[in-house]
Write a protein that holds these residues in place. Structure first.
Motif, PDB file in Angstrom:
ATOM      1  N   UNK A 109      53.466  43.048  46.071  1.00  0.00           N
ATOM      2  CA  UNK A 109      52.956  41.275  46.332  1.00  0.00           C
ATOM      3  C   UNK A 109      54.600  40.549  45.327  1.00  0.00           C
ATOM      4  N   UNK A 110      53.866  39.315  45.470  1.00  0.00           N
ATOM      5  CA  UNK A 110      54.844  38.221  44.277  1.00  0.00           C
ATOM      6  C   UNK A 110      54.286  38.264  42.821  1.00  0.00           C
ATOM      7  N   UNK A 135      53.642  47.589  42.246  1.00  0.00           N
ATOM      8  CA  UNK A 135      52.676  49.479  41.570  1.00  0.00           C
ATOM      9  C   UNK A 135      52.756  49.757  42.746  1.00  0.00           C
ATOM     10  N   UNK A 136      52.546  51.631  41.683  1.00  0.00           N
ATOM     11  CA  UNK A 136      52.873  52.865  42.231  1.00  0.00           C
ATOM     12  C   UNK A 136      51.605  53.963  41.580  1.00  0.00           C
ATOM     13  N   UNK A 137      52.471  54.834  43.036  1.00  0.00           N
ATOM     14  CA  UNK A 137      50.972  55.982  42.172  1.00  0.00           C
ATOM     15  C   UNK A 137      51.876  56.828  43.251  1.00  0.00           C
ATOM     16  N   UNK A 138      51.698  57.873  42.022  1.00  0.00           N
ATOM     17  CA  UNK A 138      51.649  59.211  42.685  1.00  0.00           C
ATOM     18  C   UNK A 138      50.555  60.110  42.775  1.00  0.00           C
ATOM     19  N   UNK A 139      50.737  61.351  43.352  1.00  0.00           N
ATOM     20  CA  UNK A 139      49.028  62.349  43.521  1.00  0.00           C
ATOM     21  C   UNK A 139      50.422  63.756  43.553  1.00  0.00           C
ATOM     22  N   UNK A 140      49.572  64.393  43.070  1.00  0.00           N
ATOM     23  CA  UNK A 140      50.873  65.939  43.561  1.00  0.00           C
ATOM     24  C   UNK A 140      48.993  67.092  42.735  1.00  0.00           C
ATOM     25  N   UNK A 181      51.098  56.515  37.810  1.00  0.00           N
ATOM     26  CA  UNK A 181      50.681  55.348  37.938  1.00  0.00           C
ATOM     27  C   UNK A 181      51.137  54.523  37.216  1.00  0.00           C
ATOM     28  N   UNK A 182      51.677  53.380  37.781  1.00  0.00           N
ATOM     29  CA  UNK A 182      52.205  51.853  37.032  1.00  0.00           C
ATOM     30  C   UNK A 182      52.606  51.058  38.204  1.00  0.00           C
ATOM     31  N   UNK A 183      52.236  49.953  37.233  1.00  0.00           N
ATOM     32  CA  UNK A 183      51.602  47.942  37.561  1.00  0.00           C
ATOM     33  C   UNK A 183      52.490  47.848  36.275  1.00  0.00           C
ATOM     34  N   UNK A 184      53.614  46.263  37.236  1.00  0.00           N
ATOM     35  CA  UNK A 184      54.165  45.454  36.436  1.00  0.00           C
ATOM     36  C   UNK A 184      53.516  44.265  36.059  1.00  0.00           C
ATOM     37  N   UNK A 185      52.065  44.065  36.186  1.00  0.00           N
ATOM     38  CA  UNK A 185      51.462  43.280  36.160  1.00  0.00           C
ATOM     39  C   UNK A 185      51.039  43.236  34.349  1.00  0.00           C
ATOM     40  N   UNK A 186      50.791  44.717  33.813  1.00  0.00           N
ATOM     41  CA  UNK A 186      50.223  44.818  33.068  1.00  0.00           C
ATOM     42  C   UNK A 186      50.995  45.437  32.457  1.00  0.00           C
ATOM     43  N   UNK A 187      52.258  45.505  32.467  1.00  0.00           N
ATOM     44  CA  UNK A 187      53.128  46.587  32.627  1.00  0.00           C
ATOM     45  C   UNK A 187      53.137  47.908  31.398  1.00  0.00           C
TER      46      UNK A 187
END
Length: 909
Positions: free
Chosen positions: A527-528, A532-537, A548-554
């Protein structure tokens, strides 16, 4: 003509005389020449006879072909005759059971066994009849054969035609094509079929539900207006220095085929000037359209401040929406389809029967027989709407050669459906207009300002793609765009919604999900504010990894989860660490009566060890040892808990008690709580805390939630009363109408015995709705989605000596309340007696009638040989008695409330 079988001397072997016996005794007419040909050896020896024929001369060839003794003495001649065949009358057995005493077949047997049995020709119609196979001619000319254990198709042109028998099938083809082991029993002189489905009961094909027919039934309409339910929640909390009292008042009812709902917030329960109406909504929902007036969410991302109050309509074309939850109107939910048609296809060998089943059960949705293309396809298979990751599990069963008794190959065919996705060709239109609401002091409904509105259209372009567009005005003119994409045969889902023209330029939400296998899944959300991304294996059984990752919290994070489960031990553990060195972990385990739960992060932790005395953590007595930390504070406590085994209809324990003592960095003290739902219409929860992780001051909280039904009279309700916002129900009141006026009077009893046997809703027993059914002295309450329903009365549940004035009703249910259905039972009387003539002799075969004088209704009976008759199911009133259309003696009989259920009368003729 049929020739009876003449007994043969016991000295003749059974294998020698049996063919002649069956042939002569069969029900098919035979000429003398036919019998002579078949039974010639025995006829010549005088061991069998044909009526009217004194002597039979046999040729040498006939003697050689039919006399077992000659054949035994000339083996070379036997080999020569193996290719010869005759018309034989034989029986057909299905296993040990005879299903046809005699049919004509073409074959040959030597008196001891069948010769060239695979080449025998049997009548095709008799074979499929014996095997319980139905044959259907398809449009392409093929013949589909279907039985409880077999589904195949054959070309009828491949069958042979015998000049004497007709359409035939060889034993070899019965074995190969039909898959039926076949043998010949010389003793029983019968062809024996042993199909693999002999004892097989195919329960996988469900019975088709009976259609619900409402035509011609008396209609019961819902009330135009009703005040159905009221609920009040009261929260009292405080400590030694301060006490606050808050609440919420909720009312629900029915209005013009829809529901009305009002929720009033009470910040200070005792001061009415602080009360404010937070929600006031009128909602009418039908399969094709929705209409909502009042407070509601917008169908776009709200840009302005305050709640939205307005008027909205949703028009649907070609699809039905999912049932709305108790939360009321949800535009996003009503714009999506309850079912999205998907195509499930695959490859299989020609002749394979493919069945599509849903879930892990045997409920067959559809089936198809694979043709020469080797491809099976199920089109427009309904998959339910839901969030991303919401699956509809289908399985495909493949039966080789159509043999349903074989072990099938099972393939998964899992498909998910995006929220908002529509089937191809279906669409939805939404139009909304209203204002923002700002709360203000000393105002019950607040202030309305800032007009808003919009229109949007959504279309299912293909099975894979749904798009939407619209125009919004919310402080500025905005453009709306939507896209839902889920390609068939590829595990990708894309959902996008955006507003163009906002102060930030583009406000959007994007969700992408990719699942290349059941064990591997990738999710991307944007979103603006951030991406965020998330992967499960799921790498192995019991071992999984995630990232996982989040650009807001870097930050980036990685984790692992481990699980183990056997009969005595269950354990699940997980741990995550991010690039800021924040570590989070948890452990949940159970072994017998012991249970350990633990979680921790960079701020706080909590550990709990519990022992359950009853080996059931949901009820009974338990002991808890708990330790928690937060911001350098800690608290340890030991508690006892009791939960009753008895539960309410919505699953809550009737009683729940906790009592413990805690010690920590802030001090020590008692911790206690109690709750009960034992009182009808009242939920009560109490909590006292003398110590906590952060403070040593006393605090308490009391939650009291009474609720009541107001329809048809004041009665306690359950905690699920708010579900009436989007659903309604039936109030069924069977009653004993003693005065036969069709109204429920004060002195008349509501009949609630045997309602499980009495009531049928849409061709289903009422017990099917037991989860949403309540019985009380006012009748039977059943919650149902808004729709038209058929209510039937089953005679198995009738009260003795009473009958209903009407046995079926068409009932409309609307949201917001209950449709009242009065079911009057009137007394049922029987007049029994005997009819005699002037001499006092019984008269049999006479027609006796009782005709109701004011309504003309008549009941008839015919006397038996003793002159006895029974006139049943009579109502109260005066009846004229007739015998063969003429007045009887006595002429009349009166039945009233004081009459006995059975009355005796003597009639003269």
């Amino acid at each position: 003509m049929i020739y009876p079988y003449i007994p043969i001397t016991p000295s003749i072997e059974i294998a020698e005389i049996q063919p002649c016996k069956h042939y002569i005794s069969s029900t098919i007419e035979k000429s003398t020449t036919q019998i002579e040909t078949f039974c010639s050896p025995l006829l010549k020896q005088g061991k069998a006879k044909i009526p009217g024929v004194s002597k039979v001369e046999l040729s040498p060839i006939e003697s050689e072909q039919n006399n077992p003794e000659i054949i035994d003495k000339n083996p070379s001649q036997t080999e020569e005759n193996n290719d010869k065949s005759n018309i034989l009358p034989v029986g057909i057995n299905l296993g040990k059971r005879n299903v046809n005493e005699s049919v004509l077949v073409r074959g040959f047997e030597d008196g001891k066994q069948a010769v060239n049995f695979d080449n025998w020709l049997l009548p095709f119609d008799d074979v499929i009849s014996a095997l319980n196979i139905t044959a259907t001619t398809l449009d392409d000319g093929q013949l589909e054969l279907r039985s409880p254990g077999l589904v195949i198709r054959i070309n009828p042109k491949e069958l042979k035609t015998d000049p004497e028998i007709g359409l035939v099938i060889s034993v070899a083809d019965i074995k190969k094509i039909l898959g039926v082991p076949t043998e010949f029993d010389i003793v029983k002189y019968a062809v024996v079929f042993n199909p693999p489905w002999l004892d097989f009961k195919n329960t996988r094909i469900p019975q088709q539900e009976l259609p619900v027919v409402l035509d011609g039934l008396p209609k019961v309409n819902p009330p135009t207006f009703s005040f159905s339910s009221i609920g009040q929640s009261i929260n009292i909390s405080g400590n030694n220095n301060n006490t606050t009292t808050q609440g919420d008042l909720t009312t629900i009812g029915t209005l013009f085929g829809g529901s009305w709902y009002i929720r009033t917030n009470q910040p200070t329960l005792t001061d009415r000037n602080t009360w404010q109406i937070n929600e006031a909504q009128y909602l009418r929902q039908t399969p094709t359209a929705d209409y909502v007036v009042g407070s509601q969410p917008t169908f776009w991302q709200n840009q302005g401040s305050g709640q939205y109050w307005g008027v909205t309509t949703v028009q649907r074309f070609g699809y039905n929406p999912p049932q709305t939850s108790a939360g009321g109107f949800s535009p996003s939910q009503r714009m999506q389809s309850n079912q999205v048609g998907r195509t499930i296809s695959g490859e299989a060998a020609p002749g394979t029967l493919v069945q599509l089943t849903q879930g892990l059960g045997d409920n067959v949705i559809a089936e198809v027989l694979v043709d020469s293309s080797g491809v099976y396809r199920f089109e427009n298979i309904p998959t339910g709407g839901g969030g991303i990751g919401s699956f509809n599990n289908y399985r495909v069963r493949l039966y080789p050669n159509g043999q349903l008794t074989a072990t099938p190959e099972i393939r998964d065919a899992n498909y998910s459906t995006l929220p908002g996705q529509l089937s191809k060709g279906t669409s939805a239109l939404i139009v909304s207009s209203g204002f923002g609401q700002e709360n203000s002091q000393n105002s019950l409904i607040g202030n309305f300002q800032d007009w808003r509105g919009g229109v949007a259209y959504r279309l299912g372009v293909t099975e894979d793609l749904t798009v939407g567009t619209g125009v919004i005005y919310d402080e500025s003119l905005l453009g709306l765009g939507e896209l839902f994409y889920q390609p068939a045969g590829f595990p990708l889902q894309v959902a996008f919604s955006g507003l163009l023209g906002t102060e930030k330029g583009l406000e959007y939400n994007a969700d992408v999900r990719f699942q290349p296998s059941r064990s591997l899944e990738f999710n991307f959300n944007s979103d603006r504010l951030s991406q965020r991304f998330r992967a499960n294996w799921q790498a192995f059984r019991g071992v999984g990894f995630r990232a996982s990752g989040d650009t807001r919290t870097s930050t980036l994070a990685a984790g692992i989860n481990l699980s183990y489960n056997n009969r005595n031990l269950f354990a699940f553990a997980s741990a995550d660490i991010d690039t800021n060195n924040n570590l989070r972990w948890s452990l949940n385990s159970r072994m017998g009566k012991l249970q350990l739960n633990h979680y921790a992060n960079e701020i706080a932790s909590n550990s709990q060890l519990s022992y359950d005395f009853s080996n059931n953590f949901s009820s009974g007595n338990s002991l808890y040892l708990n330790y928690e930390t937060s911001n350098n504070n800690n608290l340890a406590s030991l508690s006892w808990r009791y939960r009753s085994n008895s539960r309410t209809r919505d699953g809550r324990n009737l009683f729940d008690f906790d009592l413990g003592y805690g010690m920590g960095s802030q001090g020590n003290g008692i911790i206690a709580s109690a709750s009960t739902a034992a009182l009808p219409g009242l939920n009560l929860r109490l909590r006292y805390q003398g110590i906590s992780t952060f403070s040593d001051s006393d605090s308490f909280r009391i939650e009291l939630s009474p609720s009541f039904n107001l329809q048809p009279r004041l009665t306690p309700s359950d905690s699920r009363y708010e579900s009436l916002r989007s659903e309604g129900g039936l109030l069924i009141q069977p009653f004993l109408d003693k005065n036969n006026n069709g109204r429920l009077d004060k002195n008349e009893q509501i009949y609630t015995e045997d309602v499980d046997l009495l009531l049928i809703v849409n061709n289903k027993p009422i017990k099917r709705f037991s989860a949403d059914m309540t019985e009380n002295k006012n009748g039977v309450l059943v919650k149902l989605p808004p729709d038209n329903y058929r209510l039937d009365l089953d005679p198995a549940g009738y009260p003795i000596d009473w009958k209903p004035t009407q046995s079926a009703y068409a009932v409309e249910v609307v949201a917001g309340g209950y449709t009242q259905v009065l079911v009057p039972f009137t007394p049922s009387y029987t007049v029994a007696g005997a009819l005699t003539d002037a001499e006092g002799k019984p008269v049999g075969g006479a027609k006796v009638e009782a005709v109701l004088t004011d309504k003309g209704k008549k009941v008839m009976s015919v006397t038996n040989g003793a002159g006895v008759f029974f006139l049943e199911n009579l109502q109260q009133g005066t009846y004229n008695l007739l015998i063969n259309g003429k007045a009887a003696q006595p002429e009349k009989i009166t039945i009233d409330a004081n009459s006995q259920p059975i009355q005796e009368v003597k009639l003269n003729y």
